[in-house]
Enzyme design. Structure first.
Site, PDB file in Angstrom:
ATOM      1  N   ARG A 250       3.433 -12.319  13.777  1.00 37.60           N
ATOM      2  CA  ARG A 250       3.000 -10.998  13.559  1.00 37.60           C
ATOM      3  C   ARG A 250       2.898 -10.511  11.972  1.00 37.60           C
ATOM      4  O   ARG A 250       4.087 -11.037  11.472  1.00 37.60           O
ATOM      5  CB  ARG A 250       4.055  -9.982  14.326  1.00 37.60           C
ATOM      6  CG  ARG A 250       3.750 -10.006  15.590  1.00 37.60           C
ATOM      7  CD  ARG A 250       2.510  -9.031  16.030  1.00 37.60           C
ATOM      8  NE  ARG A 250       2.415  -8.929  17.423  1.00 37.60           N
ATOM      9  CZ  ARG A 250       1.471  -9.493  18.179  1.00 37.60           C
ATOM     10  NH1 ARG A 250       0.754 -10.462  17.703  1.00 37.60           N
ATOM     11  NH2 ARG A 250       1.356  -9.430  19.473  1.00 37.60           N
ATOM     12  N   GLU A 251       1.876 -10.076  11.538  1.00 35.75           N
ATOM     13  CA  GLU A 251       1.881  -9.806   9.896  1.00 35.75           C
ATOM     14  C   GLU A 251       2.382  -8.270  10.005  1.00 35.75           C
ATOM     15  O   GLU A 251       1.742  -7.331  10.687  1.00 35.75           O
ATOM     16  CB  GLU A 251       0.411  -9.731   9.508  1.00 35.75           C
ATOM     17  CG  GLU A 251      -0.206 -10.951   9.447  1.00 35.75           C
ATOM     18  CD  GLU A 251      -1.640 -11.288   9.842  1.00 35.75           C
ATOM     19  OE1 GLU A 251      -2.291 -10.304   9.702  1.00 35.75           O
ATOM     20  OE2 GLU A 251      -2.046 -12.245   9.292  1.00 35.75           O
TER      21      GLU A 251
ATOM     22  N   ARG B  84      -7.520   9.937  -1.639  1.00 34.71           N
ATOM     23  CA  ARG B  84      -6.938   8.802  -1.255  1.00 34.71           C
ATOM     24  C   ARG B  84      -7.670   7.576  -1.273  1.00 34.71           C
ATOM     25  O   ARG B  84      -8.911   7.391  -0.815  1.00 34.71           O
ATOM     26  CB  ARG B  84      -6.883   9.292   0.391  1.00 34.71           C
ATOM     27  CG  ARG B  84      -5.696  10.273   0.502  1.00 34.71           C
ATOM     28  CD  ARG B  84      -4.489  10.105   0.007  1.00 34.71           C
ATOM     29  NE  ARG B  84      -3.492  10.719   0.555  1.00 34.71           N
ATOM     30  CZ  ARG B  84      -2.270  10.448   0.564  1.00 34.71           C
ATOM     31  NH1 ARG B  84      -1.595   9.481  -0.361  1.00 34.71           N
ATOM     32  NH2 ARG B  84      -1.174  11.115   1.207  1.00 34.71           N
TER      33      ARG B  84
ATOM     34  N   ALA C 104       3.368  15.400   1.851  1.00 39.71           N
ATOM     35  CA  ALA C 104       4.029  14.393   2.610  1.00 39.71           C
ATOM     36  C   ALA C 104       4.637  13.447   1.561  1.00 39.71           C
ATOM     37  O   ALA C 104       4.007  13.668   0.228  1.00 39.71           O
ATOM     38  CB  ALA C 104       3.213  13.508   3.612  1.00 39.71           C
TER      39      ALA C 104
ATOM     40  N   GLU D 196       9.792  16.610  -1.849  1.00 42.56           N
ATOM     41  CA  GLU D 196       8.260  16.520  -2.072  1.00 42.56           C
ATOM     42  C   GLU D 196       7.773  17.865  -1.785  1.00 42.56           C
ATOM     43  O   GLU D 196       6.635  17.867  -2.594  1.00 42.56           O
ATOM     44  CB  GLU D 196       7.905  15.499  -0.758  1.00 42.56           C
ATOM     45  CG  GLU D 196       8.225  14.050  -0.887  1.00 42.56           C
ATOM     46  CD  GLU D 196       7.578  13.169  -1.828  1.00 42.56           C
ATOM     47  OE1 GLU D 196       6.309  13.708  -2.375  1.00 42.56           O
ATOM     48  OE2 GLU D 196       7.488  12.109  -2.258  1.00 42.56           O
TER      49      GLU D 196
ATOM     50  N   GLU E  80       5.430  18.529  -4.785  1.00 47.25           N
ATOM     51  CA  GLU E  80       3.880  18.645  -4.702  1.00 47.25           C
ATOM     52  C   GLU E  80       3.300  20.087  -4.912  1.00 47.25           C
ATOM     53  O   GLU E  80       2.278  20.080  -5.119  1.00 47.25           O
ATOM     54  CB  GLU E  80       3.484  17.945  -3.303  1.00 47.25           C
ATOM     55  CG  GLU E  80       3.787  16.390  -3.248  1.00 47.25           C
ATOM     56  CD  GLU E  80       2.874  15.949  -2.103  1.00 47.25           C
ATOM     57  OE1 GLU E  80       2.472  16.435  -0.948  1.00 47.25           O
ATOM     58  OE2 GLU E  80       3.069  14.714  -2.084  1.00 47.25           O
TER      59      GLU E  80
ATOM     60  N   PRO F 281       2.311   1.664  14.555  1.00 47.11           N
ATOM     61  CA  PRO F 281       3.367   0.581  15.253  1.00 47.11           C
ATOM     62  C   PRO F 281       2.694  -0.764  15.452  1.00 47.11           C
ATOM     63  O   PRO F 281       3.700  -1.640  15.679  1.00 47.11           O
ATOM     64  CB  PRO F 281       4.071   1.389  16.484  1.00 47.11           C
ATOM     65  CG  PRO F 281       2.913   2.272  16.745  1.00 47.11           C
ATOM     66  CD  PRO F 281       2.154   2.702  15.530  1.00 47.11           C
ATOM     67  N   GLY F 282       1.633  -0.734  15.373  1.00 47.67           N
ATOM     68  CA  GLY F 282       1.174  -2.431  15.583  1.00 47.67           C
ATOM     69  C   GLY F 282       1.282  -3.253  14.532  1.00 47.67           C
ATOM     70  O   GLY F 282       1.154  -4.506  14.731  1.00 47.67           O
TER      71      GLY F 282
ATOM     72  N   GLU G  26       6.435   1.861   8.901  1.00 45.84           N
ATOM     73  CA  GLU G  26       6.520   3.198   8.537  1.00 45.84           C
ATOM     74  C   GLU G  26       6.846   4.135   9.612  1.00 45.84           C
ATOM     75  O   GLU G  26       6.019   4.061  10.521  1.00 45.84           O
ATOM     76  CB  GLU G  26       5.172   3.714   7.859  1.00 45.84           C
ATOM     77  CG  GLU G  26       5.233   5.295   7.424  1.00 45.84           C
ATOM     78  CD  GLU G  26       4.138   5.839   6.772  1.00 45.84           C
ATOM     79  OE1 GLU G  26       4.309   6.829   5.801  1.00 45.84           O
ATOM     80  OE2 GLU G  26       3.010   5.282   7.198  1.00 45.84           O
TER      81      GLU G  26
ATOM     82  N   GLU H  59      -3.105  13.799  -8.438  1.00 39.41           N
ATOM     83  CA  GLU H  59      -3.945  15.221  -8.703  1.00 39.41           C
ATOM     84  C   GLU H  59      -4.104  15.901  -7.661  1.00 39.41           C
ATOM     85  O   GLU H  59      -4.973  15.432  -6.749  1.00 39.41           O
ATOM     86  CB  GLU H  59      -5.210  14.702  -9.284  1.00 39.41           C
ATOM     87  CG  GLU H  59      -5.700  15.786 -10.216  1.00 39.41           C
ATOM     88  CD  GLU H  59      -7.120  15.207 -11.035  1.00 39.41           C
ATOM     89  OE1 GLU H  59      -8.087  15.841 -11.034  1.00 39.41           O
ATOM     90  OE2 GLU H  59      -6.959  14.009 -11.776  1.00 39.41           O
TER      91      GLU H  59
END
Lengths: 174, 174
Positions: free
Chosen positions: B29-30, B56, B68, B84, B88, B106-107, B111, B133
């Site tokens: 698994r990677e 993004r 976030a 945060e 922000e 989750p695959g 995180e 920004e």
């Protein structure tokens, strides 16, 4: 408006994912490459939604999720969704609808996900991939709202919540 | 029940994320390593929720999202969220509540995200990081439901939908 990096180099190329380091002006971004994915809220005529429970190695535990999967090269999202739903759950047919499309983690990953609902699916035989050990779990649509706290997966939360909003009457508490 | 890999090797170590290849029985698994993150539905006494619009890079566009951020070493999720939100958006104070905790993807990624709501925040001065920004966008809580189709980010969809369920009366259509 679209944006492009000034430069990019491949830091890792894997089986499913890769990692690219991009230069954007005066800063670098580490970006996980991903082919895109789908998730499906599949409801049968008995009013049951099918979920899958499987080991998620990054989480070190088994999680309960919507059926989902990764796009094969050249596949349209709806094709991926139909294929994955049949492979993972043995579910076919039904009336399809796209609920949403979104980036799963747009700060660092290029995975874009299409979220579908399908009503009136028919049950058949599943044929999951060799390295997938899936347990199928059925929830009545009427119990989704009360059981949302059991969900620990972002796409599944978003998908079930969006699906509940498509119903003519609210089901369950909250 | 918890599970652990048989073996693991680091394939890439970056600034924010890393990539580990793990062996689980007969398959590999990677896995993208990630320190964890938070997102916040922050509502002020005027009934406005604050969103942030920013480029993004993985999406090649500007997206509208909940405030976030990523956990610093040793930080508790609520600390990360307060920090945060102030950095922000310049928002402080208020009454906090954890709405959910989930894996974002989750695959393939470790995180885990904690999602908070905070009511009654006070506006002050923001101090975003040098490479951020951010444009602050305010939506009235009463218009969230009608504007969900503008959201293309999973945590923001899940967060706004979960927040709407905490309100005593439904707002907006659908």
């Amino acid at each position: 408006m679209s944006f492009e990096p000034d430069a990019a180099r491949t830091a890792y190329e894997g089986r499913l994912i890769g990692l690219t380091v991009e230069r954007w002006g005066d800063h670098e971004r580490e970006i996980v490459e991903h082919p895109g994915a789908v998730a499906i809220v599949a409801v049968d005529d008995a009013g049951s939604v099918t979920l899958v429970r499987q080991l998620r190695e990054p989480a070190r535990k088994r999680l309960l999720e919507l059926p989902a999967g990764t796009a094969e090269p050249g596949e349209e999202p709806l094709e991926t969704a139909r294929r994955e739903l049949q492979e993972e759950c043995g579910l076919t047919g039904g009336v399809w609808r796209e609920l949403a499309a979104f980036w799963t983690t747009p700060g660092f990953c290029r995975e874009r996900m299409h979220l579908f609902s399908v009503e009136g699916v028919e049950r058949g035989e599943a044929c999951p991939a060799a390295d997938e050990e899936l347990e199928l779990v059925r929830w009545s649509v009427t119990e989704i709202a009360a059981r949302l706290h059991e969900i620990e997966d972002a796409k599944t939360l978003a998908g079930l919540l969006l699906y509940l909003r498509t119903l003519p009457e609210r089901t369950g508490p909250g």
